[in-house]
Design a protein around this motif. Structure first.
Motif, PDB file in Angstrom:
ATOM      1  N   GLU A  83       0.831  -1.205   0.000  1.00  0.00           N
ATOM      2  CA  GLU A  83       0.000   0.000   0.000  1.00  0.00           C
ATOM      3  C   GLU A  83       0.868   1.257   0.000  1.00  0.00           C
ATOM      4  N   ARG A  84       1.955   1.249   0.777  1.00  0.00           N
ATOM      5  CA  ARG A  84       2.876   2.403   0.783  1.00  0.00           C
ATOM      6  C   ARG A  84       3.492   2.620  -0.594  1.00  0.00           C
ATOM      7  N   LYS A  85       3.775   1.532  -1.300  1.00  0.00           N
ATOM      8  CA  LYS A  85       4.354   1.640  -2.645  1.00  0.00           C
ATOM      9  C   LYS A  85       3.319   2.065  -3.682  1.00  0.00           C
ATOM     10  N   GLY A  86       2.042   2.067  -3.303  1.00  0.00           N
ATOM     11  CA  GLY A  86       0.985   2.449  -4.241  1.00  0.00           C
ATOM     12  C   GLY A  86       0.498   1.292  -5.097  1.00  0.00           C
ATOM     13  N   PHE A  87       0.833   0.060  -4.745  1.00  0.00           N
ATOM     14  CA  PHE A  87       0.452  -1.110  -5.537  1.00  0.00           C
ATOM     15  C   PHE A  87      -0.916  -1.663  -5.166  1.00  0.00           C
ATOM     16  N   VAL A  88      -1.387  -1.386  -3.956  1.00  0.00           N
ATOM     17  CA  VAL A  88      -2.722  -1.793  -3.531  1.00  0.00           C
ATOM     18  C   VAL A  88      -3.389  -0.657  -2.789  1.00  0.00           C
ATOM     19  N   GLU A  89      -4.699  -0.730  -2.728  1.00  0.00           N
ATOM     20  CA  GLU A  89      -5.499   0.184  -1.914  1.00  0.00           C
ATOM     21  C   GLU A  89      -6.336  -0.679  -0.989  1.00  0.00           C
ATOM     22  N   SER A  90      -6.746  -0.121   0.136  1.00  0.00           N
ATOM     23  CA  SER A  90      -7.596  -0.886   1.045  1.00  0.00           C
ATOM     24  C   SER A  90      -8.835  -0.090   1.412  1.00  0.00           C
ATOM     25  N   THR A  91      -9.897  -0.830   1.656  1.00  0.00           N
ATOM     26  CA  THR A  91     -11.137  -0.261   2.157  1.00  0.00           C
ATOM     27  C   THR A  91     -11.597  -1.139   3.314  1.00  0.00           C
ATOM     28  N   LEU A  92     -12.417  -0.576   4.171  1.00  0.00           N
ATOM     29  CA  LEU A  92     -12.930  -1.353   5.291  1.00  0.00           C
ATOM     30  C   LEU A  92     -14.283  -1.941   4.918  1.00  0.00           C
ATOM     31  N   GLY A  93     -14.414  -3.264   5.140  1.00  0.00           N
ATOM     32  CA  GLY A  93     -15.677  -3.943   4.885  1.00  0.00           C
ATOM     33  C   GLY A  93     -16.648  -3.679   6.024  1.00  0.00           C
ATOM     34  N   GLY A  94     -17.818  -4.295   5.912  1.00  0.00           N
ATOM     35  CA  GLY A  94     -18.849  -4.109   6.923  1.00  0.00           C
ATOM     36  C   GLY A  94     -18.518  -4.799   8.243  1.00  0.00           C
ATOM     37  N   VAL A  95     -19.183  -4.362   9.287  1.00  0.00           N
ATOM     38  CA  VAL A  95     -19.034  -4.944  10.624  1.00  0.00           C
ATOM     39  C   VAL A  95     -19.802  -6.264  10.658  1.00  0.00           C
ATOM     40  N   THR A  96     -19.174  -7.306  11.227  1.00  0.00           N
ATOM     41  CA  THR A  96     -19.861  -8.596  11.355  1.00  0.00           C
ATOM     42  C   THR A  96     -19.775  -9.088  12.790  1.00  0.00           C
ATOM     43  N   GLU A  97     -20.795  -9.831  13.201  1.00  0.00           N
ATOM     44  CA  GLU A  97     -20.792 -10.413  14.539  1.00  0.00           C
ATOM     45  C   GLU A  97     -19.692 -11.451  14.671  1.00  0.00           C
ATOM     46  N   ALA A  98     -19.479 -12.207  13.604  1.00  0.00           N
ATOM     47  CA  ALA A  98     -18.465 -13.275  13.622  1.00  0.00           C
ATOM     48  C   ALA A  98     -17.080 -12.715  13.942  1.00  0.00           C
ATOM     49  N   ARG A  99     -16.837 -11.473  13.610  1.00  0.00           N
ATOM     50  CA  ARG A  99     -15.530 -10.847  13.866  1.00  0.00           C
ATOM     51  C   ARG A  99     -15.575  -9.959  15.101  1.00  0.00           C
ATOM     52  N   GLY A 100     -16.598 -10.125  15.909  1.00  0.00           N
ATOM     53  CA  GLY A 100     -16.693  -9.334  17.134  1.00  0.00           C
ATOM     54  C   GLY A 100     -16.839  -7.847  16.873  1.00  0.00           C
ATOM     55  N   GLY A 101     -17.515  -7.507  15.787  1.00  0.00           N
ATOM     56  CA  GLY A 101     -17.731  -6.096  15.470  1.00  0.00           C
ATOM     57  C   GLY A 101     -16.580  -5.428  14.735  1.00  0.00           C
ATOM     58  N   ARG A 102     -15.516  -6.195  14.479  1.00  0.00           N
ATOM     59  CA  ARG A 102     -14.378  -5.616  13.742  1.00  0.00           C
ATOM     60  C   ARG A 102     -14.649  -5.707  12.241  1.00  0.00           C
TER      61      ARG A 102
END
Length: 140
Positions: A83-102
Motif C-alpha cells: 500500500e505504501r508503494k501504491g500497488f494496492v489500496e484498502s477499504t474497510l468492509g462491513g461490521v460482522t458479529e463473527a468478527r466481534g464487530g471488527r
C-alpha cells in the motif's frame, strides 16, 4: 583570485549534492516498482481473491496456492508495504458479529500494482527465453 576558486568549489559541491540527491530520488522511485517474491505472490492472490482479499484469506491462499506459511503479522506487513508503494489500496468492509464487530480490511490492486506485476512477469519471461536449456515447456 581566491574568491573565484572558492565559488567554483562551492558550485561544484552543490552540483555533486544535487546529483547525489537526484540519484537518491531515482532509487526511491525505482524501489517503488521493484517487487519481492512475496509481494508478487500477494498481489497475484489479491487479484484472484477479488472481494475476499483480506488478511486471513490472503494467508490461507498463500498456504494453499504456494505452500507458504506466514504469520498474519507477516501478511499485514506485506500488504502495508504494498500500500505504501501504491500497488494496492484498502477499504474497510462491513461490521460482522463473527468478527466481534471488527471490520475486514479489503485490498484491491491499483494500476501501478498491475504495471509492476506485468514488468516482473516480462523480465522473468525474457530471462527464461535467453536460457534454452531451461525451456518454459510444461513438465511431463
Amino acid at each position: 583570485g581566491t574568491g573565484a576558486i572558492t565559488y567554483f568549489i562551492y558550485k561544484r559541491e552543490q552540483n555533486v549534492i544535487s546529483f547525489l540527491y537526484l540519484l537518491y530520488l531515482i532509487e526511491i522511485e525505482m524501489g517503488k516498482e521493484h517487487l519481492g517474491e512475496l509481494e508478487e505472490l500477494v498481489l497475484l492472490l489479491i487479484i484472484m481473491l477479488k472481494d475476499d482479499a483480506y488478511g486471513l484469506a490472503i494467508r490461507k491462499a498463500l498456504k494453499k496456492e504456494a505452500n507458504r506459511t506466514l504469520t498474519i503479522g507477516a501478511v499485514h506487513g506485506t500488504v502495508n508495504r504494498l500500500e505504501r508503494k501504491g500497488f494496492v489500496e484498502s477499504t474497510l468492509g462491513g461490521v460482522t458479529e463473527a468478527r466481534g464487530g471488527r471490520r475486514k480490511r479489503i485490498f484491491t490492486i491499483t494500476n501501478l500494482g498491475r504495471k509492476a506485476l506485468e514488468q516482473s512477469r516480462d523480465l522473468k519471461v525474457s530471462l527464461w527465453q535467453q536460457i534454452p536449456e531451461l525451456s518454459l515447456s510444461p513438465k511431463l
